[in-house]
Design a protein around this motif. Structure first.
Motif, PDB file in Angstrom:
ATOM      1  N   SER A 153       0.831  -1.199   0.000  1.00  0.00           N
ATOM      2  CA  SER A 153       0.000   0.000   0.000  1.00  0.00           C
ATOM      3  C   SER A 153       0.870   1.256   0.000  1.00  0.00           C
ATOM      4  CB  SER A 153      -0.917   0.014   1.224  1.00  0.00           C
ATOM      5  OG  SER A 153      -0.155  -0.012   2.423  1.00  0.00           O
ATOM      6  N   LEU A 154       0.343   2.300  -0.615  1.00  0.00           N
ATOM      7  CA  LEU A 154       1.014   3.598  -0.650  1.00  0.00           C
ATOM      8  C   LEU A 154       0.046   4.616  -0.056  1.00  0.00           C
ATOM      9  CD1 LEU A 154       3.390   5.404  -1.636  1.00  0.00           C
ATOM     10  CD2 LEU A 154       2.109   5.723  -3.750  1.00  0.00           C
ATOM     11  N   VAL A 155       0.446   5.205   1.075  1.00  0.00           N
ATOM     12  CA  VAL A 155      -0.385   6.192   1.758  1.00  0.00           C
ATOM     13  C   VAL A 155       0.158   7.581   1.440  1.00  0.00           C
ATOM     14  CG1 VAL A 155      -1.251   7.013   3.977  1.00  0.00           C
ATOM     15  CG2 VAL A 155      -0.932   4.560   3.593  1.00  0.00           C
ATOM     16  N   VAL A 156      -0.684   8.422   0.884  1.00  0.00           N
ATOM     17  CA  VAL A 156      -0.252   9.764   0.460  1.00  0.00           C
ATOM     18  C   VAL A 156      -0.835  10.803   1.401  1.00  0.00           C
ATOM     19  CG1 VAL A 156      -0.100  11.385  -1.453  1.00  0.00           C
ATOM     20  CG2 VAL A 156      -0.263   8.927  -1.927  1.00  0.00           C
ATOM     21  N   LEU A 157       0.053  11.562   2.058  1.00  0.00           N
ATOM     22  CA  LEU A 157      -0.355  12.590   3.012  1.00  0.00           C
ATOM     23  C   LEU A 157      -0.422  13.951   2.335  1.00  0.00           C
ATOM     24  CD1 LEU A 157       2.041  11.603   5.959  1.00  0.00           C
ATOM     25  CD2 LEU A 157      -0.259  10.738   5.520  1.00  0.00           C
ATOM     26  N   GLY A 158      -1.223  14.839   2.923  1.00  0.00           N
ATOM     27  CA  GLY A 158      -1.316  16.187   2.396  1.00  0.00           C
ATOM     28  C   GLY A 158      -0.086  17.016   2.722  1.00  0.00           C
ATOM     29  N   GLY A 159       0.602  16.653   3.791  1.00  0.00           N
ATOM     30  CA  GLY A 159       1.821  17.349   4.209  1.00  0.00           C
ATOM     31  C   GLY A 159       2.590  16.461   5.168  1.00  0.00           C
ATOM     32  N   LEU A 160       3.706  16.957   5.664  1.00  0.00           N
ATOM     33  CA  LEU A 160       4.539  16.157   6.548  1.00  0.00           C
ATOM     34  C   LEU A 160       3.798  15.834   7.840  1.00  0.00           C
ATOM     35  CD1 LEU A 160       7.364  14.923   6.823  1.00  0.00           C
ATOM     36  CD2 LEU A 160       8.087  17.037   7.968  1.00  0.00           C
ATOM     37  N   ASN A 161       3.745  14.546   8.185  1.00  0.00           N
ATOM     38  CA  ASN A 161       3.122  14.096   9.431  1.00  0.00           C
ATOM     39  C   ASN A 161       4.056  13.072  10.058  1.00  0.00           C
ATOM     40  OD1 ASN A 161       1.555  12.697  11.405  1.00  0.00           O
ATOM     41  ND2 ASN A 161      -0.314  13.438  10.419  1.00  0.00           N
ATOM     42  N   LYS A 162       4.835  13.515  11.014  1.00  0.00           N
ATOM     43  CA  LYS A 162       5.904  12.691  11.579  1.00  0.00           C
ATOM     44  C   LYS A 162       5.374  11.429  12.247  1.00  0.00           C
ATOM     45  CE  LYS A 162      10.097  13.091  14.359  1.00  0.00           C
ATOM     46  NZ  LYS A 162      10.895  13.993  15.221  1.00  0.00           N
ATOM     47  N   ASN A 163       4.279  11.550  12.987  1.00  0.00           N
ATOM     48  CA  ASN A 163       3.762  10.388  13.720  1.00  0.00           C
ATOM     49  C   ASN A 163       3.273   9.294  12.784  1.00  0.00           C
ATOM     50  OD1 ASN A 163       4.320  11.571  16.173  1.00  0.00           O
ATOM     51  ND2 ASN A 163       2.249  12.319  16.518  1.00  0.00           N
ATOM     52  N   VAL A 164       2.578   9.677  11.723  1.00  0.00           N
ATOM     53  CA  VAL A 164       2.089   8.687  10.754  1.00  0.00           C
ATOM     54  C   VAL A 164       3.267   8.062  10.005  1.00  0.00           C
ATOM     55  CG1 VAL A 164       0.700   8.323   8.683  1.00  0.00           C
ATOM     56  CG2 VAL A 164      -0.141   9.821  10.498  1.00  0.00           C
ATOM     57  N   TYR A 165       4.223   8.897   9.605  1.00  0.00           N
ATOM     58  CA  TYR A 165       5.384   8.392   8.867  1.00  0.00           C
ATOM     59  C   TYR A 165       6.182   7.389   9.701  1.00  0.00           C
ATOM     60  CZ  TYR A 165      10.058   8.260   6.849  1.00  0.00           C
ATOM     61  OH  TYR A 165      11.259   7.832   6.345  1.00  0.00           O
ATOM     62  N   LEU A 166       6.460   7.734  10.948  1.00  0.00           N
ATOM     63  CA  LEU A 166       7.246   6.845  11.813  1.00  0.00           C
ATOM     64  C   LEU A 166       6.477   5.567  12.153  1.00  0.00           C
ATOM     65  CD1 LEU A 166       8.883   9.414  14.283  1.00  0.00           C
ATOM     66  CD2 LEU A 166       9.965   8.215  12.386  1.00  0.00           C
ATOM     67  N   SER A 167       5.168   5.663  12.219  1.00  0.00           N
ATOM     68  CA  SER A 167       4.341   4.484  12.539  1.00  0.00           C
ATOM     69  C   SER A 167       4.399   3.445  11.430  1.00  0.00           C
ATOM     70  CB  SER A 167       2.892   4.904  12.778  1.00  0.00           C
ATOM     71  OG  SER A 167       2.793   5.776  13.882  1.00  0.00           O
ATOM     72  N   ALA A 168       4.633   3.896  10.190  1.00  0.00           N
ATOM     73  CA  ALA A 168       4.635   2.974   9.046  1.00  0.00           C
ATOM     74  C   ALA A 168       6.028   2.550   8.634  1.00  0.00           C
ATOM     75  CB  ALA A 168       3.939   3.637   7.862  1.00  0.00           C
ATOM     76  N   ARG A 169       7.046   3.131   9.249  1.00  0.00           N
ATOM     77  CA  ARG A 169       8.408   2.926   8.754  1.00  0.00           C
ATOM     78  C   ARG A 169       8.893   1.477   8.878  1.00  0.00           C
ATOM     79  NH1 ARG A 169      13.122   6.813  10.936  1.00  0.00           N
ATOM     80  NH2 ARG A 169      12.573   5.718  12.866  1.00  0.00           N
ATOM     81  N   ASN A 170       8.382   0.739   9.845  1.00  0.00           N
ATOM     82  CA  ASN A 170       8.839  -0.650  10.052  1.00  0.00           C
ATOM     83  C   ASN A 170       8.066  -1.665   9.213  1.00  0.00           C
ATOM     84  OD1 ASN A 170      10.891  -0.126  11.828  1.00  0.00           O
ATOM     85  ND2 ASN A 170       9.638  -0.391  13.666  1.00  0.00           N
ATOM     86  N   LEU A 171       7.076  -1.217   8.465  1.00  0.00           N
ATOM     87  CA  LEU A 171       6.250  -2.130   7.675  1.00  0.00           C
ATOM     88  C   LEU A 171       6.785  -2.209   6.253  1.00  0.00           C
ATOM     89  CD1 LEU A 171       2.730  -0.977   8.918  1.00  0.00           C
ATOM     90  CD2 LEU A 171       4.080  -2.922   9.727  1.00  0.00           C
TER      91      LEU A 171
END
Length: 209
Positions: A153-171
């Motif tokens: 899956s590719l999740v596209v954010l409207g802008g930088l969101n550190k918590n969401v990015y870090l939550s997905a980094r290990n997947l």
């Protein structure tokens, strides 16, 4: 093209968002996609490969054996490529693999990739959300609510969101990018595209310039 907006739990919000047909509904241009993916993969290459050639080998310069009378081929140097430990003929050298590509072609390629995913009904629109703290478990729950836990899956954010990015980094099967980081290869490499509401406007703005 109207697409239903889902919440973080994968349930309908009762709202719909209009995705531009000029971006998500065009006739895909396969050659533009090919050129853009080719450039992307070329840019991933470091180009630091190197093999020693004959002039770079450390070794004696004396003539190995006399020129005639041995019954074998003549040989003048231990550094010759025909001997073990000798230099390599036409070995790889450091180089840049960068390729130039017209901006309009790159834009067309991204539109074509998004249109392909739209045709496959592989695009989801989710209302904006955030996590209190970075937590992989929370992001996995979000993917499970959409039925994407076992898919790329590719999740596209409207802008930088550190918590969401870090939550997905290990997947391994999931990637999080902002709308400005969206590229053709990532779109095609994913089975499903998840667009946050705020990302839709950014994508349409970037691809209609």
């Amino acid at each position: 093209m109207k697409v239903e907006v889902l919440d973080r739990q994968g349930k309908s919000t009762g709202r719909k968002v209009d995705l531009s047909d000029d971006i998500f509904g065009i006739e895909p241009n396969e050659h533009a996609i090919y050129l853009d993916v080719k450039q992307y993969l070329a840019h991933q290459r470091q180009g630091t490969h190197k093999a020693k050639e004959r002039a770079e080998i450390t070794g004696s310069t004396r003539k190995i054996k006399k020129q005639k009378g041995t019954g074998t081929a003549r040989a003048g140097s231990i550094k010759s490529p025909v001997f073990r430990g000798g230099g390599r003929i036409f070995g790889p050298r450091p180089r840049q693999y960068d390729q130039k590509l017209n901006k309009n072609v790159k834009r067309l390629a991204r539109k074509s990739a998004l249109s392909l995913k739209s045709q496959d009904k592989a695009i989801y629109v989710v209302e904006d959300f955030d996590f209190d703290t970075p937590k992989t478990k929370d992001f996995k729950s979000f993917l499970q609510s959409l039925g994407l836990e076992d898919k790329k899956s590719l999740v596209v954010l409207g802008g930088l969101n550190k918590n969401v990015y870090l939550s997905a980094r290990n997947l391994k099967r999931s990637q999080v990018v902002t709308n400005s980081q969206l590229n053709t290869y990532s779109i095609l490499n994913a089975n499903s595209i998840v667009l946050l509401e705020s990302a839709v406007e950014g994508i349409e703005s970037n691809l209609t310039k």
